[in-house]
Write a protein that holds these residues in place. Structure first.
Motif, PDB file in Angstrom:
ATOM      1  N   ASN A 135      10.161   7.904  -2.551  1.00 29.40           N
ATOM      2  CA  ASN A 135      11.075   6.763  -2.606  1.00 29.40           C
ATOM      3  C   ASN A 135      10.264   5.469  -2.460  1.00 29.40           C
ATOM      4  OD1 ASN A 135      13.026   4.772  -2.200  1.00 29.40           O
ATOM      5  ND2 ASN A 135      14.356   6.110  -1.021  1.00 29.40           N
ATOM      6  N   VAL A 136       9.962   4.822  -3.589  1.00 27.01           N
ATOM      7  CA  VAL A 136       9.111   3.634  -3.579  1.00 27.01           C
ATOM      8  C   VAL A 136       9.779   2.485  -2.839  1.00 27.01           C
ATOM      9  CG1 VAL A 136       8.013   1.894  -5.031  1.00 27.01           C
ATOM     10  CG2 VAL A 136       7.935   4.292  -5.712  1.00 27.01           C
ATOM     11  N   GLN A 137      11.063   2.250  -3.103  1.00 28.39           N
ATOM     12  CA  GLN A 137      11.774   1.158  -2.434  1.00 28.39           C
ATOM     13  C   GLN A 137      11.899   1.432  -0.936  1.00 28.39           C
ATOM     14  OE1 GLN A 137      13.074   2.637  -5.341  1.00 28.39           O
ATOM     15  NE2 GLN A 137      12.159   1.019  -6.569  1.00 28.39           N
ATOM     16  N   GLY A 138      12.133   2.693  -0.585  1.00 23.89           N
ATOM     17  CA  GLY A 138      12.211   3.062   0.829  1.00 23.89           C
ATOM     18  C   GLY A 138      10.907   2.802   1.550  1.00 23.89           C
ATOM     19  N   ALA A 139       9.783   3.083   0.877  1.00 21.41           N
ATOM     20  CA  ALA A 139       8.471   2.820   1.474  1.00 21.41           C
ATOM     21  C   ALA A 139       8.268   1.330   1.712  1.00 21.41           C
ATOM     22  CB  ALA A 139       7.368   3.377   0.572  1.00 21.41           C
ATOM     23  N   ALA A 140       8.724   0.504   0.778  1.00 20.09           N
ATOM     24  CA  ALA A 140       8.586  -0.949   0.929  1.00 20.09           C
ATOM     25  C   ALA A 140       9.367  -1.444   2.138  1.00 20.09           C
ATOM     26  CB  ALA A 140       9.055  -1.655  -0.342  1.00 20.09           C
ATOM     27  N   VAL A 141      10.609  -0.987   2.273  1.00 23.69           N
ATOM     28  CA  VAL A 141      11.426  -1.405   3.417  1.00 23.69           C
ATOM     29  C   VAL A 141      10.837  -0.876   4.722  1.00 23.69           C
ATOM     30  CG1 VAL A 141      13.714  -1.252   4.480  1.00 23.69           C
ATOM     31  CG2 VAL A 141      13.500  -1.528   2.006  1.00 23.69           C
ATOM     32  N   ALA A 142      10.390   0.372   4.719  1.00 23.71           N
ATOM     33  CA  ALA A 142       9.793   0.958   5.925  1.00 23.71           C
ATOM     34  C   ALA A 142       8.532   0.195   6.327  1.00 23.71           C
ATOM     35  CB  ALA A 142       9.470   2.430   5.688  1.00 23.71           C
ATOM     36  N   GLY A 143       7.735  -0.233   5.355  1.00 23.01           N
ATOM     37  CA  GLY A 143       6.541  -1.012   5.653  1.00 23.01           C
ATOM     38  C   GLY A 143       6.866  -2.311   6.356  1.00 23.01           C
ATOM     39  N   LEU A 144       7.882  -3.012   5.865  1.00 26.12           N
ATOM     40  CA  LEU A 144       8.300  -4.261   6.496  1.00 26.12           C
ATOM     41  C   LEU A 144       8.794  -4.012   7.923  1.00 26.12           C
ATOM     42  CD1 LEU A 144      10.148  -6.071   3.572  1.00 26.12           C
ATOM     43  CD2 LEU A 144       8.015  -6.773   4.659  1.00 26.12           C
ATOM     44  N   LEU A 196      13.698   7.664   6.841  1.00 23.58           N
ATOM     45  CA  LEU A 196      14.849   6.775   6.929  1.00 23.58           C
ATOM     46  C   LEU A 196      15.663   6.709   5.652  1.00 23.58           C
ATOM     47  CD1 LEU A 196      13.181   3.772   8.811  1.00 23.58           C
ATOM     48  CD2 LEU A 196      14.778   5.436   9.769  1.00 23.58           C
ATOM     49  N   PHE A 197      14.971   6.781   4.499  1.00 29.45           N
ATOM     50  CA  PHE A 197      15.662   6.603   3.235  1.00 29.45           C
ATOM     51  C   PHE A 197      15.544   7.814   2.314  1.00 29.45           C
ATOM     52  CE2 PHE A 197      14.054   2.530   4.795  1.00 29.45           C
ATOM     53  CZ  PHE A 197      15.247   1.842   4.973  1.00 29.45           C
ATOM     54  N   GLY A 198      15.055   8.929   2.862  1.00 31.89           N
ATOM     55  CA  GLY A 198      14.924  10.152   2.067  1.00 31.89           C
ATOM     56  C   GLY A 198      16.173  11.006   2.166  1.00 31.89           C
ATOM     57  N   ARG A 199      16.320  11.905   1.233  1.00 38.26           N
ATOM     58  CA  ARG A 199      17.450  12.828   1.228  1.00 38.26           C
ATOM     59  C   ARG A 199      17.026  14.148   1.828  1.00 38.26           C
ATOM     60  NH1 ARG A 199      19.976  12.048  -4.875  1.00 38.26           N
ATOM     61  NH2 ARG A 199      20.490   9.821  -4.668  1.00 38.26           N
ATOM     62  N   ALA A 200      17.911  14.699   2.623  1.00 37.17           N
ATOM     63  CA  ALA A 200      17.633  15.985   3.246  1.00 37.17           C
ATOM     64  C   ALA A 200      17.561  17.077   2.176  1.00 37.17           C
ATOM     65  CB  ALA A 200      18.727  16.332   4.261  1.00 37.17           C
ATOM     66  N   ALA A 201      16.579  17.950   2.328  1.00 40.88           N
ATOM     67  CA  ALA A 201      16.415  19.037   1.368  1.00 40.88           C
ATOM     68  C   ALA A 201      17.505  20.079   1.559  1.00 40.88           C
ATOM     69  CB  ALA A 201      15.029  19.683   1.539  1.00 40.88           C
ATOM     70  N   ARG A 202      17.983  20.617   0.432  1.00 42.64           N
ATOM     71  CA  ARG A 202      19.015  21.643   0.506  1.00 42.64           C
ATOM     72  C   ARG A 202      18.377  23.002   0.725  1.00 42.64           C
ATOM     73  NH1 ARG A 202      23.109  20.043  -4.490  1.00 42.64           N
ATOM     74  NH2 ARG A 202      23.738  17.991  -3.672  1.00 42.64           N
ATOM     75  N   ILE A 256       0.834  -1.200   0.000  1.00 39.95           N
ATOM     76  CA  ILE A 256       0.000   0.000   0.000  1.00 39.95           C
ATOM     77  C   ILE A 256       0.869   1.250   0.000  1.00 39.95           C
ATOM     78  CG2 ILE A 256      -1.856   1.221   1.180  1.00 39.95           C
ATOM     79  CD1 ILE A 256      -2.555  -1.469   2.533  1.00 39.95           C
ATOM     80  N   GLY A 257       1.922   1.232   0.828  1.00 37.52           N
ATOM     81  CA  GLY A 257       2.802   2.392   0.930  1.00 37.52           C
ATOM     82  C   GLY A 257       3.566   2.663  -0.352  1.00 37.52           C
ATOM     83  N   ALA A 258       4.020   1.612  -1.040  1.00 42.26           N
ATOM     84  CA  ALA A 258       4.748   1.796  -2.294  1.00 42.26           C
ATOM     85  C   ALA A 258       3.855   2.443  -3.347  1.00 42.26           C
ATOM     86  CB  ALA A 258       5.279   0.460  -2.795  1.00 42.26           C
ATOM     87  N   GLY A 259       2.605   1.992  -3.424  1.00 47.86           N
ATOM     88  CA  GLY A 259       1.670   2.592  -4.375  1.00 47.86           C
ATOM     89  C   GLY A 259       1.374   4.039  -4.045  1.00 47.86           C
ATOM     90  N   PHE A 288       0.464   6.253   5.229  1.00 43.80           N
ATOM     91  CA  PHE A 288       1.095   7.574   5.299  1.00 43.80           C
ATOM     92  C   PHE A 288       2.351   7.530   6.162  1.00 43.80           C
ATOM     93  CE2 PHE A 288      -3.235   8.919   4.101  1.00 43.80           C
ATOM     94  CZ  PHE A 288      -2.901   9.699   3.007  1.00 43.80           C
ATOM     95  N   VAL A 289       2.301   6.775   7.257  1.00 42.77           N
ATOM     96  CA  VAL A 289       3.481   6.615   8.104  1.00 42.77           C
ATOM     97  C   VAL A 289       4.604   5.965   7.311  1.00 42.77           C
ATOM     98  CG1 VAL A 289       4.392   5.520  10.187  1.00 42.77           C
ATOM     99  CG2 VAL A 289       2.077   6.471  10.195  1.00 42.77           C
ATOM    100  N   VAL A 290       4.262   4.934   6.546  1.00 44.59           N
ATOM    101  CA  VAL A 290       5.245   4.230   5.723  1.00 44.59           C
ATOM    102  C   VAL A 290       5.857   5.163   4.687  1.00 44.59           C
ATOM    103  CG1 VAL A 290       5.478   2.463   3.937  1.00 44.59           C
ATOM    104  CG2 VAL A 290       4.263   1.931   6.053  1.00 44.59           C
ATOM    105  N   VAL A 291       5.017   5.975   4.049  1.00 43.48           N
ATOM    106  CA  VAL A 291       5.500   6.900   3.019  1.00 43.48           C
ATOM    107  C   VAL A 291       6.492   7.903   3.605  1.00 43.48           C
ATOM    108  CG1 VAL A 291       4.794   8.827   1.544  1.00 43.48           C
ATOM    109  CG2 VAL A 291       3.532   6.686   1.474  1.00 43.48           C
TER     110      VAL A 291
END
Length: 288
Positions: free
Chosen positions: A234-243, A280-286, A19-22, A224-227
């Motif tokens: 970050n679709v892959q990050g959402a998948a890992v966060a969901g797990l 966890l897997f996002g990049r900090a905004a400049r 759900i989070g990846a979608g 939303f928490v997963v996202v």
């Protein structure tokens, strides 16, 4: 108990991951937060229920029908409802998806009633032994199909022309339009793929959960928490966060308190955002 909690956590996390990846794909491309995600998930599960009821198919055989209908519905929602408000205030975008979710939930409640329904599969009651723990075939199917869907989505986004166009629109929609990409069409495709992922989750969930009009609410919130934890876009990050969230929630429920398990998840969520606002897997905004 530990192995049982881990396996159950992976099953729950797989649902969150799908759900989070979608949802993250939709946000990453269209830049719209879809508050109707939980209601659309519930609609997908009811679609499984009615497909099984009317045709007599096993729930898993309804997968192509549900995925196609959900993908088409997603494309239609994007084209008819989201596109007209894309250039308006962010509040309008939020409210229109929130209103859509309320409409779907109340429509299902009015037509189907509050009664709890169930979907059965031919695999029900069958399981496989993993050490001292027996794992239901439905749970194994959920884990395997989730892994396959996430992998296929990654390949689709990185190895196909449409996937390249989706990534281009997600990064620079104005430049993508100048390059000849139909941005609004890509928005619809991305929303459709996100809804197709939700349809897969609905099919896999149907044999495991009671079917009722409010069943999507908690999953929608957790999406939303997963996202956010996986990193916006970050679709892959959402998948890992969901797990990770599924395993943490189940371990806490098993060894500490079932009633406080969701509270614990949100406590961890708050702590992570305090120290890593980009997830966890996002990049900090400049900051310019």
């Amino acid at each position: 108990m530990l192995v049982s909690a881990l396996v159950s956590g992976i099953v729950l996390g797989s649902i969150y991951a799908l759900i989070g990846a979608g949802l993250n794909l939709i946000f990453g491309v269209v830049k719209v937060i879809n508050f109707a995600q939980g209601a659309l998930l519930m609609f997908g599960v009811y679609l499984v229920y009615w497909t099984v009821t009317l045709t007599g198919f096993d729930p898993y055989l309804s997968l192509p029908i549900v995925v196609i209908v959900m993908a088409a519905l997603g494309y239609l929602i994007q084209s008819a409802i989201i596109n007209p408000v894309l250039k308006k205030e962010r509040t309008s975008q939020l409210l229109i998806t929130f209103g859509l979710g309320m409409f779907i939930e109340n429509m299902v409640l009015a037509t189907m009633g509050p009664d709890v329904r169930r979907v059965r599969t031919v695999f029900r009651g069958n399981s496989i032994a993993i050490g001292d723990v027996r794992v239901a075939y439905e749970s194994i199917a959920l884990i395997v199909v989730t892994a396959a869907c996430i992998g296929l989505l990654f390949l689709y986004l990185n190895r196909t022309k449409i996937g390249t166009a989706i990534r281009a629109v997600a990064q620079q929609p104005d430049s993508a339009e100048l390059a000849g990409i139909n941005v609004k069409r890509i928005y619809g495709v991305a929303f459709g793929i996100g809804m197709a992922m939700t349809g897969v989750a609905a099919v896999l969930m149907a044999p495991l959960y009671d079917v009722h009009p409010t069943m999507g609410e908690s999953f929608g919130i957790m999406a939303f928490v997963v996202v956010v934890l996986g990193g916006l876009g970050n679709v892959q990050g959402a998948a890992v966060a969901g797990l990770l969230l599924g395993v943490l929630q189940n371990l806490f429920a098993m060894f500490v308190s079932f009633q406080l398990s969701l509270a614990f998840v949100f406590f961890v969520f708050i702590l992570i955002l305090l120290f890593r606002p980009q997830g966890l897997f996002g990049r900090a905004a400049r900051v310019a």
